[in-house]
Design a protein around this motif. Sequence first.
Motif, mmCIF file in Angstrom:
data_model
loop_
_atom_site.group_PDB
_atom_site.id
_atom_site.type_symbol
_atom_site.label_atom_id
_atom_site.label_comp_id
_atom_site.label_asym_id
_atom_site.label_seq_id
_atom_site.Cartn_x
_atom_site.Cartn_y
_atom_site.Cartn_z
ATOM 1 N N ASN A 142 0.933 -1.259 -0.064
ATOM 2 C CA ASN A 142 -0.053 0.015 -0.008
ATOM 3 C C ASN A 142 0.976 1.356 0.111
ATOM 4 O O ASN A 142 0.188 2.355 0.100
ATOM 5 C CB ASN A 142 -0.847 -0.004 1.205
ATOM 6 C CG ASN A 142 -2.213 -1.014 0.910
ATOM 7 O OD1 ASN A 142 -2.971 -0.723 -0.027
ATOM 8 N ND2 ASN A 142 -2.191 -1.833 1.755
ATOM 9 N N GLY A 143 2.177 1.178 0.082
ATOM 10 C CA GLY A 143 3.139 2.445 -0.228
ATOM 11 C C GLY A 143 2.992 3.213 0.857
ATOM 12 O O GLY A 143 3.036 2.698 2.179
ATOM 13 N N TYR A 144 3.028 4.454 0.842
ATOM 14 C CA TYR A 144 3.455 5.419 2.050
ATOM 15 C C TYR A 144 2.168 6.143 2.453
ATOM 16 O O TYR A 144 1.090 6.352 1.518
ATOM 17 C CB TYR A 144 4.443 6.239 1.674
ATOM 18 C CG TYR A 144 5.426 6.016 0.938
ATOM 19 C CD1 TYR A 144 6.442 5.347 1.602
ATOM 20 C CD2 TYR A 144 5.852 6.151 -0.609
ATOM 21 C CE1 TYR A 144 7.551 4.609 1.037
ATOM 22 C CE2 TYR A 144 6.921 5.512 -1.203
ATOM 23 C CZ TYR A 144 8.090 4.804 -0.267
ATOM 24 O OH TYR A 144 9.062 4.207 -0.814
ATOM 25 N N ARG A 150 -2.870 8.667 2.777
ATOM 26 C CA ARG A 150 -2.030 7.844 1.738
ATOM 27 C C ARG A 150 -1.341 9.189 1.036
ATOM 28 O O ARG A 150 -1.793 10.021 0.690
ATOM 29 C CB ARG A 150 -2.901 7.268 0.750
ATOM 30 C CG ARG A 150 -2.223 6.373 -0.119
ATOM 31 C CD ARG A 150 -3.105 5.151 -0.753
ATOM 32 N NE ARG A 150 -2.619 5.188 -1.959
ATOM 33 C CZ ARG A 150 -1.515 4.561 -2.405
ATOM 34 N NH1 ARG A 150 -0.829 3.865 -1.509
ATOM 35 N NH2 ARG A 150 -1.179 4.481 -3.876
ATOM 36 N N ALA A 152 0.639 9.284 -2.446
ATOM 37 C CA ALA A 152 0.878 8.521 -3.607
ATOM 38 C C ALA A 152 0.779 9.606 -4.825
ATOM 39 O O ALA A 152 0.065 10.753 -4.711
ATOM 40 C CB ALA A 152 -0.160 7.290 -3.843
ATOM 41 N N VAL A 153 1.653 9.117 -5.924
ATOM 42 C CA VAL A 153 1.545 10.127 -6.870
ATOM 43 C C VAL A 153 0.098 10.100 -7.656
ATOM 44 O O VAL A 153 -0.332 8.781 -7.791
ATOM 45 C CB VAL A 153 2.473 9.539 -8.201
ATOM 46 C CG1 VAL A 153 2.384 10.216 -9.275
ATOM 47 C CG2 VAL A 153 4.019 9.582 -7.661
ATOM 48 N N ALA A 155 -2.228 11.434 -5.977
ATOM 49 C CA ALA A 155 -3.263 11.665 -4.793
ATOM 50 C C ALA A 155 -3.516 13.059 -4.768
ATOM 51 O O ALA A 155 -2.550 13.990 -4.502
ATOM 52 C CB ALA A 155 -2.710 10.986 -3.697
ATOM 53 N N LEU B 65 4.321 5.398 -13.792
ATOM 54 C CA LEU B 65 4.484 4.603 -12.665
ATOM 55 C C LEU B 65 3.820 3.069 -12.653
ATOM 56 O O LEU B 65 3.990 2.394 -12.019
ATOM 57 C CB LEU B 65 3.971 5.209 -11.452
ATOM 58 C CG LEU B 65 5.013 6.325 -10.899
ATOM 59 C CD1 LEU B 65 4.291 7.208 -9.937
ATOM 60 C CD2 LEU B 65 6.254 5.604 -10.420
ATOM 61 N N MET B 73 -4.530 -2.259 -5.624
ATOM 62 C CA MET B 73 -5.226 -2.272 -4.200
ATOM 63 C C MET B 73 -6.483 -1.696 -4.294
ATOM 64 O O MET B 73 -6.591 -0.688 -4.986
ATOM 65 C CB MET B 73 -4.263 -1.767 -3.272
ATOM 66 C CG MET B 73 -2.695 -2.330 -3.281
ATOM 67 S SD MET B 73 -2.818 -4.026 -2.787
ATOM 68 C CE MET B 73 -3.008 -4.108 -1.132
ATOM 69 N N HIS B 147 -5.127 1.565 -6.271
ATOM 70 C CA HIS B 147 -3.803 2.134 -6.039
ATOM 71 C C HIS B 147 -2.658 0.980 -6.449
ATOM 72 O O HIS B 147 -3.017 -0.101 -5.875
ATOM 73 C CB HIS B 147 -3.407 2.922 -5.119
ATOM 74 C CG HIS B 147 -3.910 2.412 -3.668
ATOM 75 N ND1 HIS B 147 -4.845 2.340 -2.932
ATOM 76 C CD2 HIS B 147 -2.933 1.681 -3.035
ATOM 77 C CE1 HIS B 147 -4.894 1.722 -1.947
ATOM 78 N NE2 HIS B 147 -3.548 0.883 -1.787
ATOM 79 N N ARG B 149 1.439 0.643 -5.300
ATOM 80 C CA ARG B 149 2.304 1.243 -4.177
ATOM 81 C C ARG B 149 2.637 2.414 -4.251
ATOM 82 O O ARG B 149 2.356 3.109 -3.132
ATOM 83 C CB ARG B 149 3.573 0.441 -4.256
ATOM 84 C CG ARG B 149 4.485 0.574 -2.924
ATOM 85 C CD ARG B 149 5.856 -0.281 -2.797
ATOM 86 N NE ARG B 149 6.074 -0.325 -1.411
ATOM 87 C CZ ARG B 149 7.127 0.631 -1.133
ATOM 88 N NH1 ARG B 149 7.838 1.480 -2.187
ATOM 89 N NH2 ARG B 149 7.651 0.764 0.066
ATOM 90 N N THR B 150 2.787 3.000 -5.301
ATOM 91 C CA THR B 150 3.222 4.494 -5.468
ATOM 92 C C THR B 150 2.183 5.466 -6.200
ATOM 93 O O THR B 150 2.310 6.643 -6.227
ATOM 94 C CB THR B 150 4.570 4.740 -5.920
ATOM 95 O OG1 THR B 150 4.487 4.026 -7.262
ATOM 96 C CG2 THR B 150 5.843 4.021 -5.137
ATOM 97 N N ALA B 151 1.240 4.854 -6.745
ATOM 98 C CA ALA B 151 0.223 5.586 -7.693
ATOM 99 C C ALA B 151 -1.344 5.463 -7.306
ATOM 100 O O ALA B 151 -1.408 4.463 -6.938
ATOM 101 C CB ALA B 151 0.609 5.428 -9.005
ATOM 102 N N ASP B 152 -1.882 6.611 -7.511
ATOM 103 C CA ASP B 152 -3.582 6.469 -7.281
ATOM 104 C C ASP B 152 -3.990 6.717 -8.813
ATOM 105 O O ASP B 152 -3.620 7.641 -9.348
ATOM 106 C CB ASP B 152 -3.947 7.573 -6.271
ATOM 107 C CG ASP B 152 -3.774 7.248 -4.845
ATOM 108 O OD1 ASP B 152 -3.047 6.186 -4.566
ATOM 109 O OD2 ASP B 152 -4.345 7.824 -4.019
#
Lengths: 184, 165
Positions: A142-144, A150, A152-153, A155, B65, B73, B147, B149-152
């Motif tokens: 789920n990343g950071y 959250r 995320a890029v 967001a 990405l 997810m 999402h 890990r790093t992108a929504d």
Amino acid sequence: MTNEKTKSRKDRQGSTRSSGRRRGFNALDVFLILLILCCVGLAVLAYLPGSGFLRKSDRAQITYVIEFEGVRPDFASYIREGDRVTSSEGCDLGTVAAGVEVGVCNVVRYDPATADVVSSAHPSLSNLLVTVSLTADSDPLNGYSSEGLRIAVGAELDCMFPGFTGRGTCISITENGTGTGGER
Amino acid sequence: MAEARGKTGKGRGLTALDIAVIIILIAVVLSVALRLVWDRIFSADRKDCTVSFEVSAAKSAVGSLLAEGDAVMLPDGSRLGTLGAVSVTPAVFLATDASGGPVEARWPEDTLVDISGTLTAELYDRDGGFLTKGGLRICAGTVIVLHTRTADFQVTVTGVEPATE
């Protein structure tokens, strides 16, 4: 003799009743009930789909860039290096790590005469790029996130600086290393 | 027992033990009820499905990405599936041509992008439709923020097909 026995039994019954009546609801009872409720609550939390409970979470030092589009360029002066950033809900989003970059706010339109898409700079608005550093919770899937929010890029983040507030979009994230902390 | 209690414990009130028993009874009844509901919802077969989707006018950084094999997810943090092939093209917008009619134009490179792709997910077949483990219906027209890990990214599902064995 028989009367004495009956009397003493009655006395005992009386004392039992009075002690039962006196017992009531005490701190130990409350503690036991809370303990049972906690156990049930923990069990429910542990099995809820997507629950972060009991899930391992590491900490990571990240630097990310938030882009505020279509903002007056002079607003950049209200964001200073070292300013604390919070979300509109009060979550910690980190600290401004570098000076604000003022970029061009492009206006894109279709030119029917040439049948081309034309991009030109907005005469009075700019895009602000703010670099923020944060020690975030890091999850392999789920990343950071920070305090449940959250990062995320893509967001959108409602950001509050001491002198500026606005809605920006995260456009890049770089992990700088493992932060302090451990399991959540 | 009731008689004995009536004789010795009249007016005694609820004790911790009574409350514990009541809580346990309620928990038992609830768990049985939940189990029945759960079974009713998810008794159908799980199926590996291919979900096709589109993302409109996303930041170009998001498109760069997304890669095949990434875990995808759901908003609640549970896993939906794995990303398949992804195609990223400059986003389309509707403009007006010289004659006043509508014309499709594309955003410049590195601004906004349209993304289309597929993901494989384990879904539950129910009444001809598909649900996630959490009960979310996945079908053509479903709009949902997913999402990696790093992108929504907000996707519109364009189709769901069970994988052929």
